[in-house]
Design a protein around this motif. Sequence first.
Motif, PDB file in Angstrom:
ATOM      1  N   UNK A   1       0.831  -1.209   0.000  1.00  0.00           N
ATOM      2  CA  UNK A   1       0.000   0.000   0.000  1.00  0.00           C
ATOM      3  C   UNK A   1       0.864   1.257   0.000  1.00  0.00           C
ATOM      4  N   UNK A   2       1.943   1.243   0.763  1.00  0.00           N
ATOM      5  CA  UNK A   2       2.851   2.384   0.846  1.00  0.00           C
ATOM      6  C   UNK A   2       3.426   2.713  -0.529  1.00  0.00           C
ATOM      7  N   UNK A   3       3.861   1.689  -1.252  1.00  0.00           N
ATOM      8  CA  UNK A   3       4.529   1.893  -2.542  1.00  0.00           C
ATOM      9  C   UNK A   3       3.521   2.116  -3.672  1.00  0.00           C
ATOM     10  N   UNK A   4       2.471   1.323  -3.717  1.00  0.00           N
ATOM     11  CA  UNK A   4       1.552   1.358  -4.855  1.00  0.00           C
ATOM     12  C   UNK A   4       0.460   2.423  -4.744  1.00  0.00           C
ATOM     13  N   UNK A   5       0.087   2.805  -3.530  1.00  0.00           N
ATOM     14  CA  UNK A   5      -0.990   3.790  -3.372  1.00  0.00           C
ATOM     15  C   UNK A   5      -0.367   5.116  -2.926  1.00  0.00           C
ATOM     16  N   UNK A   6      -0.207   5.297  -1.648  1.00  0.00           N
ATOM     17  CA  UNK A   6       0.427   6.480  -1.051  1.00  0.00           C
ATOM     18  C   UNK A   6       1.012   6.059   0.279  1.00  0.00           C
ATOM     19  N   UNK A   7       1.872   6.887   0.855  1.00  0.00           N
ATOM     20  CA  UNK A   7       2.502   6.544   2.127  1.00  0.00           C
ATOM     21  C   UNK A   7       1.491   6.405   3.252  1.00  0.00           C
ATOM     22  N   UNK A   8       0.355   7.103   3.147  1.00  0.00           N
ATOM     23  CA  UNK A   8      -0.636   7.092   4.218  1.00  0.00           C
ATOM     24  C   UNK A   8      -1.637   5.949   4.097  1.00  0.00           C
ATOM     25  N   UNK A   9      -1.630   5.212   3.016  1.00  0.00           N
ATOM     26  CA  UNK A   9      -2.629   4.165   2.780  1.00  0.00           C
ATOM     27  C   UNK A   9      -2.658   3.083   3.866  1.00  0.00           C
ATOM     28  N   UNK A  10      -1.516   2.596   4.362  1.00  0.00           N
ATOM     29  CA  UNK A  10      -1.597   1.594   5.440  1.00  0.00           C
ATOM     30  C   UNK A  10      -2.302   2.126   6.689  1.00  0.00           C
ATOM     31  N   UNK A  11      -2.103   3.405   6.982  1.00  0.00           N
ATOM     32  CA  UNK A  11      -2.757   4.009   8.144  1.00  0.00           C
ATOM     33  C   UNK A  11      -4.262   4.145   7.918  1.00  0.00           C
ATOM     34  N   UNK A  12      -4.655   4.462   6.691  1.00  0.00           N
ATOM     35  CA  UNK A  12      -6.080   4.567   6.369  1.00  0.00           C
ATOM     36  C   UNK A  12      -6.760   3.201   6.499  1.00  0.00           C
ATOM     37  N   UNK A  13      -6.097   2.149   6.028  1.00  0.00           N
ATOM     38  CA  UNK A  13      -6.652   0.795   6.162  1.00  0.00           C
ATOM     39  C   UNK A  13      -6.754   0.415   7.642  1.00  0.00           C
ATOM     40  N   UNK A  14      -5.730   0.753   8.421  1.00  0.00           N
ATOM     41  CA  UNK A  14      -5.770   0.482   9.854  1.00  0.00           C
ATOM     42  C   UNK A  14      -6.906   1.215  10.539  1.00  0.00           C
ATOM     43  N   UNK A  15      -7.108   2.479  10.183  1.00  0.00           N
ATOM     44  CA  UNK A  15      -8.204   3.264  10.758  1.00  0.00           C
ATOM     45  C   UNK A  15      -9.552   2.652  10.428  1.00  0.00           C
ATOM     46  N   UNK A  16      -9.726   2.261   9.179  1.00  0.00           N
ATOM     47  CA  UNK A  16     -10.991   1.652   8.766  1.00  0.00           C
ATOM     48  C   UNK A  16     -11.238   0.341   9.517  1.00  0.00           C
TER      49      UNK A  16
END
Length: 132
Positions: A91-106
């Motif tokens: 997610x960090x590489x393919x989407x954006x650096x914040x994507x893993x945090x967004x998935x965690x929040x969800x």
Amino acid sequence: PDKTAAIGCVLAALGSIGTCLLEAPLTGLRGLPLITFNLVFSGIGGVLLGSNIFAVFVKLLPKGQEGVFMGINSTVGSLARAIAPAMGVYLFVQVKWWAPYAVGSATYLLMAVLYLAGEQKESASEVGVKLM
């Protein structure tokens, strides 16, 4: 009903959401207050969630099945620790650096909703038992 685990989920989600609001990872001193906020909320949320999750599930299990839950929980936790880093990097590489945090929040927010729905169902069944 005790809502401590749901509060823990929401606080942990706030910490992760706050991380998504940073302009770039660890953006110097101006990002320090937000990073501190995120770490404090994530930490408190994790403590509230971790200390209550076993109690919540053990209440829902038939007597004598607590060991089964602990085994399944341990297995799922190990699986998550094996898969999460690879998923986070992707997610960090393919989407954006914040994507893993967004998935965690969800994920945390989904856990809070499911927990509250389970608590509401349990409360309704307790009221039904008292009325009988």
